[in-house]
Write a protein that holds these residues in place. Structure first.
Motif, mmCIF file in Angstrom:
data_model
loop_
_atom_site.group_PDB
_atom_site.id
_atom_site.type_symbol
_atom_site.label_atom_id
_atom_site.label_comp_id
_atom_site.label_asym_id
_atom_site.label_seq_id
_atom_site.Cartn_x
_atom_site.Cartn_y
_atom_site.Cartn_z
ATOM 1 N N UNK A 32 0.730 -1.283 -0.010
ATOM 2 C CA UNK A 32 -0.145 0.110 -0.060
ATOM 3 C C UNK A 32 0.746 1.309 0.033
ATOM 4 N N UNK A 33 0.537 2.095 -0.969
ATOM 5 C CA UNK A 33 1.307 3.531 -0.855
ATOM 6 C C UNK A 33 0.595 3.977 0.515
ATOM 7 N N UNK A 34 1.373 5.138 0.967
ATOM 8 C CA UNK A 34 0.760 5.661 2.235
ATOM 9 C C UNK A 34 1.129 7.018 1.951
ATOM 10 N N UNK A 35 0.131 7.960 2.705
ATOM 11 C CA UNK A 35 0.156 9.494 2.922
ATOM 12 C C UNK A 35 -0.150 10.021 4.027
ATOM 13 N N UNK A 36 0.430 11.077 4.202
ATOM 14 C CA UNK A 36 0.107 11.963 5.460
ATOM 15 C C UNK A 36 -0.516 13.335 5.176
ATOM 16 N N UNK A 37 -1.787 13.443 5.732
ATOM 17 C CA UNK A 37 -2.440 14.580 5.419
ATOM 18 C C UNK A 37 -2.747 15.456 6.845
ATOM 19 N N UNK A 48 0.219 16.305 2.646
ATOM 20 C CA UNK A 48 1.326 16.501 3.301
ATOM 21 C C UNK A 48 2.564 15.889 2.459
ATOM 22 N N UNK A 49 2.446 14.578 2.569
ATOM 23 C CA UNK A 49 3.420 13.781 1.729
ATOM 24 C C UNK A 49 2.948 12.335 1.516
ATOM 25 N N UNK A 50 3.524 11.735 0.468
ATOM 26 C CA UNK A 50 3.372 10.482 -0.098
ATOM 27 C C UNK A 50 4.530 9.506 0.070
ATOM 28 N N UNK A 51 4.326 8.200 -0.050
ATOM 29 C CA UNK A 51 5.540 7.352 -0.202
ATOM 30 C C UNK A 51 4.891 6.212 -0.940
ATOM 31 N N UNK A 52 5.720 5.552 -1.844
ATOM 32 C CA UNK A 52 5.064 4.499 -2.543
ATOM 33 C C UNK A 52 5.472 3.096 -1.402
ATOM 34 N N UNK A 53 4.912 2.169 -2.016
ATOM 35 C CA UNK A 53 4.789 0.982 -1.352
ATOM 36 C C UNK A 53 6.048 0.223 -0.821
ATOM 37 N N UNK A 55 8.745 2.499 -0.684
ATOM 38 C CA UNK A 55 9.721 3.611 0.009
ATOM 39 C C UNK A 55 10.472 4.172 -0.756
ATOM 40 N N UNK A 56 10.357 3.552 -2.254
ATOM 41 C CA UNK A 56 11.461 4.048 -3.277
ATOM 42 C C UNK A 56 11.203 5.509 -3.783
ATOM 43 N N UNK A 57 9.946 6.044 -3.544
ATOM 44 C CA UNK A 57 9.592 7.403 -4.185
ATOM 45 C C UNK A 57 8.872 7.968 -3.072
ATOM 46 N N UNK A 58 9.034 9.556 -3.002
ATOM 47 C CA UNK A 58 8.323 10.180 -1.965
ATOM 48 C C UNK A 58 7.873 11.328 -2.615
ATOM 49 N N UNK A 59 6.925 12.061 -2.404
ATOM 50 C CA UNK A 59 6.334 13.309 -2.938
ATOM 51 C C UNK A 59 5.972 14.182 -1.621
ATOM 52 N N UNK A 99 -4.221 3.068 1.078
ATOM 53 C CA UNK A 99 -4.981 2.858 -0.261
ATOM 54 C C UNK A 99 -4.633 1.103 -0.446
ATOM 55 N N UNK A 100 -5.940 0.648 -0.079
ATOM 56 C CA UNK A 100 -5.570 -1.093 -0.030
ATOM 57 C C UNK A 100 -6.964 -1.518 -0.963
#
Length: 116
Positions: A32-37, A48-53, A55-59, A99-100
């Motif tokens: 699951x990709x994860x995000x902070x709001x 605020x930020x997102x990270x792929x499942x 952890x290889x990519x963040x935004x 997101x699952x």
């Protein structure tokens, strides 16, 4: 069932740091990709930020770049948000999102207050 439990919020002075954690259970966290709001009083929810499942990519949102760092530990089913150089305008309830299987799941949030 899917559960997300945030922790680590609190009162911090301007310029200080906090690390938020979001412990996940009930789904395959590593898929699951994860995000902070966050949501400040009287304002809408803000990404605020997102990270792929993996952890290889963040935004990051522009206002958080260089100050906040999102990371994850798939062995611990936990996503983190390291926040530094905090400003009063960072005051908000911070929530993590998973997101699952096409559905979004939210934690209950943790309050961050930046004030002297």
């Amino acid at each position: 069932q899917v559960q997300l439990v945030e922790s680590g919020g609190g009162l911090v002075q301007p310029g200080g740091s906090l690390r938020l954690s979001c412990a996940a259970s009930g789904f395959t966290f590593s898929s699951s990709p994860m995000s902070w709001y966050r949501q400040a009083p009287g304002k809408g929810r803000e990404l605020v930020a997102t990270i792929t499942n993996t952890g290889g990519s963040t935004n990051y949102a522009d206002s958080m770049k260089g100050r906040f760092t999102i990371s994850r530990d798939n062995a611990k089913n936990t996503v983190y948000l390291q926040m530094s150089s905090l400003k009063p305008e960072d005051t908000a309830v911070y929530k993590c999102k998973a997101v699952w299987r096409g559905l979004q799941y939210w934690g209950q949030g943790t309050q961050v207050t930046v004030s002297s």
